[in-house]
Enzyme design. Sequence first.
Site, PDB file in Angstrom:
ATOM      1  CG  HIS A   9      -4.478  14.554  -1.543  1.00 43.88           C
ATOM      2  ND1 HIS A   9      -4.916  13.518  -3.231  1.00 43.88           N
ATOM      3  CD2 HIS A   9      -5.301  13.451  -0.383  1.00 43.88           C
ATOM      4  CE1 HIS A   9      -5.282  12.231  -2.408  1.00 43.88           C
ATOM      5  NE2 HIS A   9      -5.301  12.472  -1.361  1.00 43.88           N
ATOM      6  CE1 TYR A  65      -2.896   3.110   1.053  1.00 49.19           C
ATOM      7  CE2 TYR A  65      -2.016   4.178   2.933  1.00 49.19           C
ATOM      8  CZ  TYR A  65      -2.747   3.801   1.772  1.00 49.19           C
ATOM      9  OH  TYR A  65      -3.511   4.999   2.306  1.00 49.19           O
ATOM     10  CG  PHE A 117      -2.613   8.797   8.724  1.00 51.30           C
ATOM     11  CD1 PHE A 117      -3.792   8.700   9.239  1.00 51.30           C
ATOM     12  CD2 PHE A 117      -2.231   8.188   7.962  1.00 51.30           C
ATOM     13  CE1 PHE A 117      -4.550   7.386   9.263  1.00 51.30           C
ATOM     14  CE2 PHE A 117      -2.926   6.380   7.451  1.00 51.30           C
ATOM     15  CZ  PHE A 117      -4.495   6.752   8.094  1.00 51.30           C
ATOM     16  CD  GLU A 153      -9.299   9.030   4.957  1.00 53.53           C
ATOM     17  OE1 GLU A 153      -9.474  10.031   4.331  1.00 53.53           O
ATOM     18  OE2 GLU A 153      -7.773   8.087   3.663  1.00 53.53           O
ATOM     19  NE  ARG A 157     -10.287  35.063  48.649  1.00 52.85           N
ATOM     20  CZ  ARG A 157     -11.994  34.480  48.767  1.00 52.85           C
ATOM     21  NH1 ARG A 157     -11.709  33.584  49.533  1.00 52.85           N
ATOM     22  NH2 ARG A 157     -13.394  35.087  48.326  1.00 52.85           N
ATOM     23  CE1 TYR A 162     -14.862  33.535  46.186  1.00 52.45           C
ATOM     24  CE2 TYR A 162     -15.056  31.513  44.865  1.00 52.45           C
ATOM     25  CZ  TYR A 162     -14.943  32.379  46.201  1.00 52.45           C
ATOM     26  OH  TYR A 162     -16.168  31.493  46.504  1.00 52.45           O
ATOM     27  CG  ASN A 179      -0.062  10.001   4.561  1.00 60.08           C
ATOM     28  OD1 ASN A 179      -0.679   9.042   4.603  1.00 60.08           O
ATOM     29  ND2 ASN A 179      -1.434  10.213   4.839  1.00 60.08           N
TER      30      ASN A 179
END
Length: 543
Positions: A85, A55, A331, A416, A285, A282, A198
Amino acid sequence: MTTLLTLHPGQVDLASLRRIHQGGLTLALHDGVRAGMQAAQAAVQRIVDHDDVVYGINTGFGKLASTRIGHEHLAELQRNLVLSHSVGTGEPLAAEVVRLVIATKAVSLARGHSGVRPALVDALLAMFNAGVTPLIPAKGSVGASGDLAPLAHLACVLIGEGQARLADGRVVGGAEAMRSIGIAPFVLGPKEGLALLNGTQVSTALALAGLFGAENVFASALMSGALSLEAIQGSIKPFDARIHAARGQPGQIAVAAAVRTLLEGSAIIPSHADCGRVQDPYSIRCIPQVMGACLDNLTHAARVLVTEANAASDNPLVFCDTGEVISGGNFHAEPVAFAADILALAVAEVGAIAERRIALLLDTGLSGLPPFLVRDGGLNSGFMIAQVTAAALASENKSLAHPASVDSLPTSANQEDHVSMATFAARRLGEMVNNTAVVIGIEAMAAAQGIELKRAPTLGTDVSSLPPEGAQPALGRPGGGLARTDVLTSSPAVEAEIARIRRQVAFVERDRYLAPDIEAMRQWALAAELPAPLLALLPSHLA
């Protein structure tokens, strides 16, 4: 002149990453890592030569992983991957973020698990050193199969596509950008396009930029908080080391100690030892408890992010000791998403408690100061609406602080099916830091005003003039002129900060156009040019 920083992949510390973000460096790769990259690339080439099906090397990607690609199309496969991409949108990432992207991508590839040629890493470093900044759109990554779209825009420049900004400011095409560094555009080899795309480098770079900004506003907020404490003549007792040792939280202990150090030598604190006030609100403090918890979160996020910046986070990974190429999920940016969400909580809380201190300063019933910190109230509104701005930004940060990591939308035909949303989680930090910087700047300006009003509540003296450069203002007042023996001064550290604030903005004697003052104080908060005890708390200053 620039400073050379040698990157040793796996050992780049947080201080170095902060220097990369700031700029003014050239980068080089540690000599000892080149052999590992060469061995991994040779392992990939053996797979191609033996016609093994692996792959990412000779298959399709994502849902198309079962599609085998012939030898003659492997270069086209990698190029197509980068081009397909490159679908980012939005404004380009800031140059300092892109510097971190380039550096951390080089570090990741140089770990020797990616199977790319060392020449690719050399090209990334040459790009960095020449000030060539690829234009990477900010939006379009879900932070799961790596930051695919933004990293594709980086890879595009390496293959002569896309756009980049040169050191002289010109935006040029990828081919011209490569010519400017004396390197021909790459024809990508097996796995090289995938290795470039990636990885978590964009999410990590954005989160690191957010961390560095968060550190600055955190330190500035401790100073503005100390100014507010002095302005309302608050008690130092809640900062007693014994209180914090009894609880044991490290950030709380450190913050209380830093504030005590800031206020050492103050004549204001002992002047009201028997004032009758039992407890401060607060927001004064509980500065050690709230800001200490924020510091602990900053420290945790810093540990996660420095680990990720050194990580091999592409897929599949090459292991040269056995010759195996193993597909996994490094990834997936879940660690970065969580770290960014934690940072968002801290940044929001730093601003939220500071906004409450601004409101305290303006409330004459609580602070003992003139209403809205102006002498001639009614005719003048003073800081009334500046607090409204602070409230608006603190409220906006509450929405932005909603955790991004709990969201997920499946992609790639459900291959995915769970994603991190780390890129957005990290990207929103920049806006949150800026919002909080405005709040902190307003507080510091208001607190300095409050201290000066305590010194001269009714005098008509103009206190807006600036002292001569380098001079110490009389009694901590800009311009001096109030030769009174009953005016109390704060600590040397606080008085020095009041003088520095007055070099940025003038005392508000009457209403004026305040927007430029607020912008100047935003920059003051982001710059965090503060005493060493404050800077020593910050994770990136400890490395």
